[in-house]
Design a protein around this motif. Sequence first.
Motif, PDB file in Angstrom:
ATOM      1  N   THR A   1       0.837  -1.194   0.000  1.00  0.00           N
ATOM      2  CA  THR A   1       0.000   0.000   0.000  1.00  0.00           C
ATOM      3  C   THR A   1       0.870   1.241   0.000  1.00  0.00           C
ATOM      4  N   ARG A   2       0.353   2.257  -0.646  1.00  0.00           N
ATOM      5  CA  ARG A   2       1.030   3.554  -0.642  1.00  0.00           C
ATOM      6  C   ARG A   2       0.259   4.466   0.278  1.00  0.00           C
ATOM      7  N   GLN A   3       0.968   5.147   1.153  1.00  0.00           N
ATOM      8  CA  GLN A   3       0.318   6.037   2.100  1.00  0.00           C
ATOM      9  C   GLN A   3       0.777   7.466   1.867  1.00  0.00           C
TER      10      GLN A   3
ATOM     11  N   TRP B   1       6.832  11.702   1.553  1.00  0.00           N
ATOM     12  CA  TRP B   1       6.623  11.728   0.099  1.00  0.00           C
ATOM     13  C   TRP B   1       7.640  10.847  -0.618  1.00  0.00           C
TER      14      TRP B   1
ATOM     15  N   ASP C   1       9.007   8.119   0.628  1.00  0.00           N
ATOM     16  CA  ASP C   1       8.552   6.742   0.864  1.00  0.00           C
ATOM     17  C   ASP C   1       7.398   6.387  -0.068  1.00  0.00           C
ATOM     18  N   ARG C   2       6.487   7.324  -0.283  1.00  0.00           N
ATOM     19  CA  ARG C   2       5.371   7.076  -1.198  1.00  0.00           C
ATOM     20  C   ARG C   2       5.882   6.881  -2.621  1.00  0.00           C
ATOM     21  N   GLN C   3       6.843   7.691  -3.045  1.00  0.00           N
ATOM     22  CA  GLN C   3       7.404   7.555  -4.395  1.00  0.00           C
ATOM     23  C   GLN C   3       8.112   6.211  -4.547  1.00  0.00           C
ATOM     24  N   ARG C   4       8.874   5.809  -3.541  1.00  0.00           N
ATOM     25  CA  ARG C   4       9.547   4.503  -3.589  1.00  0.00           C
ATOM     26  C   ARG C   4       8.534   3.367  -3.693  1.00  0.00           C
ATOM     27  N   ALA C   5       7.460   3.459  -2.930  1.00  0.00           N
ATOM     28  CA  ALA C   5       6.423   2.431  -2.976  1.00  0.00           C
ATOM     29  C   ALA C   5       5.752   2.393  -4.343  1.00  0.00           C
ATOM     30  N   THR C   6       5.569   3.551  -4.968  1.00  0.00           N
ATOM     31  CA  THR C   6       4.983   3.614  -6.309  1.00  0.00           C
ATOM     32  C   THR C   6       5.873   2.908  -7.315  1.00  0.00           C
TER      33      THR C   6
END
Length: 76
Positions: free
Chosen positions: A2-4, A19, A21-26
Motif C-alpha cells: 500500500t502507498r500512504q 513523500w 517513501d510514497r514515491q519509492r512504494a509507487t
Amino acid sequence: MTRQFPPATADEREMLTGWLDRQRATVRLKCTGLSEEQAELAVLPASPRMTVKPWWGTSGMSNWGGSRPASSVSKL
C-alpha cells in the motif's frame, strides 16, 4: 503493498521522507512482476527533441539581470 500519504500536519523532514517513501512504494508497485530484461528497457527511445536547452542560452534572456537601455524604461 500500500502507498500512504504523509501526514497532513508534519514538520519539513517528516513530510519530505513521507513523500519519498510514497514515491519509492509507487516505483516498487509499478515494477512488480517485471523480468530483469524488462526492467532494464528504456521506456521511450532517445530523441533529440527530448534534450533540454538552458534558458540562459536563449536570445530572449541574453540580458537577464543586466541593465536595460533607457528607451525600454516606461515613463510615468
